[in-house]
Design a protein around this motif. Sequence first.
Motif, PDB file in Angstrom:
ATOM      1  N   PRO A 182       0.819  -1.219   0.000  1.00  0.00           N
ATOM      2  CA  PRO A 182       0.000   0.000   0.000  1.00  0.00           C
ATOM      3  C   PRO A 182       0.852   1.269   0.000  1.00  0.00           C
ATOM      4  O   PRO A 182       0.460   2.282  -0.596  1.00  0.00           O
ATOM      5  CB  PRO A 182      -0.834  -0.110   1.277  1.00  0.00           C
ATOM      6  N   ALA A 183       2.029   1.202   0.628  1.00  0.00           N
ATOM      7  CA  ALA A 183       2.915   2.370   0.644  1.00  0.00           C
ATOM      8  C   ALA A 183       3.406   2.662  -0.766  1.00  0.00           C
ATOM      9  O   ALA A 183       3.406   3.807  -1.227  1.00  0.00           O
ATOM     10  CB  ALA A 183       4.092   2.125   1.578  1.00  0.00           C
ATOM     11  N   LYS A 184       3.808   1.621  -1.477  1.00  0.00           N
ATOM     12  CA  LYS A 184       4.339   1.806  -2.830  1.00  0.00           C
ATOM     13  C   LYS A 184       3.269   2.364  -3.770  1.00  0.00           C
ATOM     14  O   LYS A 184       3.529   3.290  -4.539  1.00  0.00           O
ATOM     15  CB  LYS A 184       4.892   0.491  -3.382  1.00  0.00           C
ATOM     16  N   ARG A 185       2.069   1.799  -3.736  1.00  0.00           N
ATOM     17  CA  ARG A 185       0.985   2.295  -4.632  1.00  0.00           C
ATOM     18  C   ARG A 185       0.619   3.732  -4.288  1.00  0.00           C
ATOM     19  O   ARG A 185       0.171   4.485  -5.141  1.00  0.00           O
ATOM     20  CB  ARG A 185      -0.275   1.447  -4.552  1.00  0.00           C
ATOM     21  N   ALA A 186       0.767   4.098  -3.017  1.00  0.00           N
ATOM     22  CA  ALA A 186       0.404   5.465  -2.622  1.00  0.00           C
ATOM     23  C   ALA A 186       1.533   6.457  -2.880  1.00  0.00           C
ATOM     24  O   ALA A 186       1.367   7.652  -2.693  1.00  0.00           O
ATOM     25  CB  ALA A 186       0.010   5.495  -1.152  1.00  0.00           C
ATOM     26  N   GLY A 187       2.701   5.948  -3.313  1.00  0.00           N
ATOM     27  CA  GLY A 187       3.791   6.859  -3.655  1.00  0.00           C
ATOM     28  C   GLY A 187       4.880   6.955  -2.605  1.00  0.00           C
ATOM     29  O   GLY A 187       5.811   7.740  -2.768  1.00  0.00           O
ATOM     30  N   ASN A 188       4.770   6.172  -1.520  1.00  0.00           N
ATOM     31  CA  ASN A 188       5.794   6.253  -0.480  1.00  0.00           C
ATOM     32  C   ASN A 188       6.860   5.173  -0.697  1.00  0.00           C
ATOM     33  O   ASN A 188       6.869   4.134  -0.051  1.00  0.00           O
ATOM     34  CB  ASN A 188       5.156   6.119   0.911  1.00  0.00           C
ATOM     35  N   GLU A 189       7.767   5.460  -1.614  1.00  0.00           N
ATOM     36  CA  GLU A 189       8.787   4.486  -1.998  1.00  0.00           C
ATOM     37  C   GLU A 189       9.767   4.211  -0.851  1.00  0.00           C
ATOM     38  O   GLU A 189      10.264   3.095  -0.712  1.00  0.00           O
ATOM     39  CB  GLU A 189       9.527   4.993  -3.244  1.00  0.00           C
ATOM     40  N   PHE A 190      10.013   5.219  -0.018  1.00  0.00           N
ATOM     41  CA  PHE A 190      10.901   5.029   1.142  1.00  0.00           C
ATOM     42  C   PHE A 190      10.376   3.933   2.047  1.00  0.00           C
ATOM     43  O   PHE A 190      11.068   2.978   2.363  1.00  0.00           O
ATOM     44  CB  PHE A 190      10.971   6.322   1.972  1.00  0.00           C
ATOM     45  N   LEU A 191       9.133   4.113   2.456  1.00  0.00           N
ATOM     46  CA  LEU A 191       8.513   3.171   3.370  1.00  0.00           C
ATOM     47  C   LEU A 191       8.445   1.794   2.728  1.00  0.00           C
ATOM     48  O   LEU A 191       8.724   0.781   3.383  1.00  0.00           O
ATOM     49  CB  LEU A 191       7.115   3.681   3.743  1.00  0.00           C
ATOM     50  N   GLN A 194      10.443   0.472   0.479  1.00  0.00           N
ATOM     51  CA  GLN A 194      11.753  -0.193   0.428  1.00  0.00           C
ATOM     52  C   GLN A 194      12.250  -0.587   1.821  1.00  0.00           C
ATOM     53  O   GLN A 194      12.917  -1.605   1.975  1.00  0.00           O
ATOM     54  CB  GLN A 194      12.767   0.685  -0.308  1.00  0.00           C
ATOM     55  N   MET A 195      11.901   0.215   2.825  1.00  0.00           N
ATOM     56  CA  MET A 195      12.255  -0.156   4.205  1.00  0.00           C
ATOM     57  C   MET A 195      11.599  -1.485   4.550  1.00  0.00           C
ATOM     58  O   MET A 195      12.246  -2.401   5.068  1.00  0.00           O
ATOM     59  CB  MET A 195      11.748   0.912   5.198  1.00  0.00           C
ATOM     60  N   GLN A 196      10.297  -1.572   4.270  1.00  0.00           N
ATOM     61  CA  GLN A 196       9.565  -2.804   4.566  1.00  0.00           C
ATOM     62  C   GLN A 196      10.141  -3.973   3.774  1.00  0.00           C
ATOM     63  O   GLN A 196      10.352  -5.055   4.303  1.00  0.00           O
ATOM     64  CB  GLN A 196       8.078  -2.630   4.205  1.00  0.00           C
ATOM     65  N   GLU A 230       8.621  -7.101  -7.248  1.00  0.00           N
ATOM     66  CA  GLU A 230       9.321  -5.905  -6.765  1.00  0.00           C
ATOM     67  C   GLU A 230      10.416  -6.196  -5.743  1.00  0.00           C
ATOM     68  O   GLU A 230      11.211  -5.316  -5.437  1.00  0.00           O
ATOM     69  CB  GLU A 230       8.291  -4.892  -6.231  1.00  0.00           C
ATOM     70  N   VAL A 285      16.254   5.896  -3.974  1.00  0.00           N
ATOM     71  CA  VAL A 285      15.710   5.568  -2.656  1.00  0.00           C
ATOM     72  C   VAL A 285      16.422   4.340  -2.092  1.00  0.00           C
ATOM     73  O   VAL A 285      16.741   4.290  -0.899  1.00  0.00           O
ATOM     74  CB  VAL A 285      14.183   5.343  -2.747  1.00  0.00           C
ATOM     75  N   ARG A 331       4.353  10.045  -5.938  1.00  0.00           N
ATOM     76  CA  ARG A 331       5.654   9.985  -5.257  1.00  0.00           C
ATOM     77  C   ARG A 331       6.140  11.385  -4.895  1.00  0.00           C
ATOM     78  O   ARG A 331       6.667  11.613  -3.812  1.00  0.00           O
ATOM     79  CB  ARG A 331       6.687   9.294  -6.159  1.00  0.00           C
TER      80      ARG A 331
END
Lengths: 263, 434
Positions: A66-75, A77-79, A109, B260, B392
């Motif tokens: 859900p983070a990736k689809r919403a645009g939060n690539e940081f979160l 990749q951390m996960q 991914e 990232v 993003r």
Amino acid sequence: MTELNIPTMAQMVAEGKTPDILFWVGCAGSFDERAQKITRDICKILQHVGISYAVLGTEESCTGDPAKRAGNEFLFQMQAMMNIEVLNGYEVKKIVTGCPHCFNTIKNEYPILGGNYDVIHHTQLIQQLIDEGKLKAEGGESFKGKRITYHDPCYLGRGNGVYEAPRRTLEILDADLVELKRCKSNGLCCGAGGAQMFKEPEKGNREVNMERMDDVLQSQATVVAAGCPFCMTMLSDGVKHADKEGEIRVLDIAEITARANGL
Amino acid sequence: MIGQIIFIIILGFAVYLFSKNAAKVRRNILLGKDTDRSDQPALRWKTMAKVALGQTKMTKRPVAAVLHFFIYIGFVIINLEVLEIMIDGIFGSHRIFSGPLGSLYSVLIGSFEILALLVLISCVVFLIRRNILKLKRFSGVEMKEWPKSDANYILCIEILLMTAFLTMNAADYKLQTVHFGHYLAAGSFPIGSLIAPILPNGPHVLAGIERGCWWFHIVGILAFLNYLPYSKHFHIMLAFPNTYYSNLNPKGQFTNMASVTNEVKAMLDPSFVPENTGEVSRFGVKDATDLTWKNLMEAYTCTECGRCTSVCPANITGKLLSPRKIMMDTRDRITEVGNNIHKHGKDHVDDKTLLDTYITREELWACTSCNACVEACPVNINPLEIITEMRRYIVMEESQAPASLNNMFGNVENNGAPWKYSQADRLNWAEKGN
């Protein structure tokens, strides 16, 4: 019904065993009450056919979808990297997921971030087990002659081209299988994807799941087969809003399979 | 002789002008960021052959597919006739292929005529679908003014060109039957012979009509060529490179942001030395120049058919999002940026951006990332990638995600799940009975 025994990866390793396959439960499968039932049915099926499997249990964490689809690539990749560390630590080779979103994320991914596994969705596993003759449709609820339709999850269908495996699992039921007006590559989204599940919909004149309900009602199916916990929520809500709870059941393919086999 | 000179001048000028404008579009596309699409050439050629040449994705809508196929095949094959017209124009000859090709020439001209009629009929039906039947797919907020006229202009121009071509043939046929001047029997005219009776009988008038139509047809084609870079009709050329450079990964797989990855790796392992991934100006996309050249090529390839928007679950249920508008806005913005460079130099900055000036946040947050638009596009355009990139930017550069999504991010970060449940409770389902 036999007692469910759910081994965790940590227990298996402590006992010096290596399971053949890791069952990735997913957040919905772990916490959503409706999806928990599906999770248990997947375990029942695995136990029934005697596959050596394990779950990560408390070591599992959100894939980051859900983070990736919403645009939060940081979160994301951390996960991803934390999960990959756990998975690689256990030398996991093969994964079955109970959710098309986890399936897509881990399969497509994770490799670039160092996680390479053979990933399948539970409907694909069920289809393989049926093909190998290990799963039948006997000893439980009969779906014979019942009008059943299948709703394609976007991340299984269009996202990864898996259209046939879920359908093949239903063929064994000797039911009256019917396609929705918008199906396969033309399938209509349930409305939950792209992190919509976790936000209010934008302004419009209708909810997406009610638009999908038109197709379901038109098909005159009494069972809607699903393969995704988010579709499950949206479709169940749709049936409720359409006041058809007494007539239409929304069941995951794992539930249908478990019921048909009396598990 | 004067005719030849005039023809050569017009031809030269048309080719020059077209190259200049096509080069501008190319330059605009190359304003995008680099992305590597050079892998798997064999699969790429195959994809282009299937999707662009073979039009396999058009078949989902059979009526449009058949009519479009007539126009497409007509365009490709009638170009052989245009080649003859060019040679005739330059050397002052008349139907120069008729000698060397012999009886095959009659077959060719005959089939050109039938195709020309099919093109003409298809264009008329397309006009009716757009303007009288008013198909929903051709309307929408983005289909007002220029895009609406553009579509009608293209169809009308094609009708005029085909009418001129058939009238030219009809006059030629009639002149051939009376053995007038250099109009020797050449070719067969299944359609022209039907039009011939309504033309006047005087050979000089007929020769005038034949020449008039000849000039109108060829000058019309050259003018139309120069219309392409300003029009959605440019798809007839860009469809080929655009499908060649298609995304070959599963549609569910979103791009990985290498910049990232470096930061996350450094965060998890302090001893990590990041690889140089090149200049990173910002995360995600704010303006059209933040997109890749492939995104921009797709924007110029879009022919505004609206198949994407008509299958978009957000659009169907009345939300603002229209994938077609995303592509059109991208094209309009990068064209504007290109024009600014042309007028004010390459460092000129205006006060507009693709995000907010053209595309609103409400549109972006309505997307379910279901890939229906990507699947529907007959030339493999991907509006979802642009939507994701702009999300993003909003999330990572501005921290302006909708509050509910920020809650979800917080839950994932702290609890390892999008909901507020403790990770320690993750196996509780195993204890419950059905």
